[in-house]
Scaffold this active site. Structure first.
Site, PDB file in Angstrom:
ATOM      1  N   CYS A 116       0.820  -1.227   0.000  1.00  0.00           N
ATOM      2  CA  CYS A 116       0.000   0.000   0.000  1.00  0.00           C
ATOM      3  C   CYS A 116       0.847   1.266   0.000  1.00  0.00           C
ATOM      4  O   CYS A 116       0.362   2.337  -0.361  1.00  0.00           O
ATOM      5  CB  CYS A 116      -0.926   0.013   1.201  1.00  0.00           C
ATOM      6  SG  CYS A 116      -1.986  -1.420   1.241  1.00  0.00           S
ATOM      7  N   HIS A 257      -3.912   6.801   2.419  1.00  0.00           N
ATOM      8  CA  HIS A 257      -4.264   5.471   1.901  1.00  0.00           C
ATOM      9  C   HIS A 257      -5.624   5.059   2.460  1.00  0.00           C
ATOM     10  O   HIS A 257      -5.891   5.203   3.655  1.00  0.00           O
ATOM     11  CB  HIS A 257      -3.180   4.468   2.305  1.00  0.00           C
ATOM     12  CG  HIS A 257      -3.569   3.055   2.034  1.00  0.00           C
ATOM     13  ND1 HIS A 257      -4.083   2.666   0.816  1.00  0.00           N
ATOM     14  CD2 HIS A 257      -3.544   1.949   2.812  1.00  0.00           C
ATOM     15  CE1 HIS A 257      -4.349   1.374   0.861  1.00  0.00           C
ATOM     16  NE2 HIS A 257      -4.036   0.910   2.063  1.00  0.00           N
ATOM     17  N   ASN A 287     -10.111  -0.943  -0.382  1.00  0.00           N
ATOM     18  CA  ASN A 287      -8.660  -0.765  -0.286  1.00  0.00           C
ATOM     19  C   ASN A 287      -8.021  -1.227  -1.600  1.00  0.00           C
ATOM     20  O   ASN A 287      -7.983  -2.414  -1.886  1.00  0.00           O
ATOM     21  CB  ASN A 287      -8.152  -1.594   0.902  1.00  0.00           C
ATOM     22  CG  ASN A 287      -6.650  -1.483   1.112  1.00  0.00           C
ATOM     23  OD1 ASN A 287      -5.924  -0.995   0.253  1.00  0.00           O
ATOM     24  ND2 ASN A 287      -6.199  -1.950   2.257  1.00  0.00           N
TER      25      ASN A 287
END
Ligand code: ACO
Length: 330
Positions: A116, A257, A287
């Site tokens: 990520c 994020h 996500n």
């Protein structure tokens, strides 16, 4: 004193696949509910790639859009950096396929494996190449096709992730104060086991039994990552702000994020920066790992929330554990 940028963002772009999968759709796949997912994460939908789509297709689409926004051609690029842990093939790099699809023959193209945090790592590296004069125009892409890396029997993980790509083109700063003011990246390998794809590498070559046990899919200890995420995103953001010579009060936007709305809310509290000033899209995409920041950044730019000259904090944390933050004057 505000830092003097060496590189700046010339254009942004993103691509998200057309297939939308709601929490209600997932209720038919695993023992879960729309209420649980929405309350615990903020996610309501995610987009999944079509069966005939691969990671580099999404990356190339986002890259083309960023080039177009920058008013540049593929021939202007001298480097492609792709942040991904879900490329087309384990070898070669996803960036190789992106280079071929864009027709950017000959220029270096490589992947960053920081999950990520891949996009924040990518712009950190590109900024360095531009600062030294070794590159003048770098395409950085965050892309993931995580729907193919889910264990559909593991409700704690499979509901969280989505597919997509985001991109920026970075070029030299012009001396007007706009550009990458600071970047800070970190890794804590002692937490490697908290979020991983355990099988398929030299540590655990895949066997029929491994495939049966889904060792080639994402495994996560969510609560462990959750706590670390709040702490580390806050500390990296604070360090990046300090390096940029700014306070959180001087920020215009935060693009964090998008892993969990509760993480973002707590980071907002700790930074003393209001949630209304976070660009949020977790509800729509879930996500998307390394793609989440550049997708949200591009959405904020395209819908006019993020304006030229404004200061934006980017921060991300993912498998590694790897994390980082950057301050950009747009
Ligand atoms: N539906 C219904 N119930 C569920 C689901 C689900 N999808 N998933 C878990 N539960 C249950 C659990 O089984 C547990 O039940 P129990 O109490 O009977 O055992 C209960 O809900 C609570 O589970 P927790 O794991 O404690 O739930 P938590 O509030 O921690 O939320 C989550 C889980 C959403 C994963 C959260 O921990 C999180 O967001 N973690 C961080 C994720 C992250 O930031 N990852 C990094 C980026 S990703 C990357 O790098 C690729």
């Amino acid at each position: 004193m505000t830092a003097v940028p060496k590189s700046r963002i010339l254009g942004t772009g993103h691509y998200t696949p057309a297939r939308v999968v709601s929490n209600f759709d997932l209720e038919k796949v695993v023992d879960t509910s729309d209420a649980w997912i929405a309350e615990r994460t903020g996610i309501r939908r995610r987009h999944y790639a079509a069966d005939d789509e691969v990671t580099s297709d999404m990356a190339a689409a986002a890259g083309r859009q960023a080039l177009e926004a920058a008013g540049l051609n593929v021939a202007d690029l001298d480097m492609i950096i792709v942040g991904t842990i879900s490329g087309d093939t384990p070898m070669p790099a996803c960036a190789v396929h992106v280079q071929q699809k864009l027709g950017a023959d000959g220029i270096p193209a490589f992947d960053i494996s920081a999950a990520c945090a891949g996009f924040v790592y990518g712009i950190t590296i590109a900024d360095q190449f531009i600062a030294t004069g070794a590159a003048t125009c770098v395409l950085i892409i965050g892309v993931e096709l995580l729907s193919r890396l889910m264990n559909w029997q593991d409700r704690t993980t499979c509901v969280l992730f989505g597919d997509g790509a985001g991109a920026v083109v970075l070029g030299p700063a012009k001396g007007d104060g706009r550009g990458i003011l600071s970047t800070r990246i970190f890794t804590d390998g002692s937490l490697a086991g908290a979020l991983q794809i355990p099988g398929g590498g030299s540590n655990e070559p895949l066997t029929a039994e491994g495939l049966e046990r889904k060792r080639n899919k994402v495994h996560m200890s969510g609560s462990e990552v959750f706590k670390v995420a709040i702490k580390n995103l806050t500390s990296a953001s604070t360090l990046a702000l300090k390096a940029a010579g700014l306070t959180s009060k001087e920020l215009d936007w935060v693009v964090a994020h998008q892993a969990n709305l509760r993480i973002i809310t707590q980071v907002s509290d700790r930074l003393g920066f209001p949630l209304e000033k976070f660009i949020l899209n977790i509800e729509e995409y879930g996500n998307t790992s390394s793609a989440s920041i550049p997708i949200a950044l591009d959405e904020g730019v395209r819908d006019g929330r993020i304006q030229p000259g404004q200061s934006v904090l980017l921060c991300a944390l993912g498998a590694g554990i790897s994390w980082g933050a950057a301050i950009v004057r747009m």
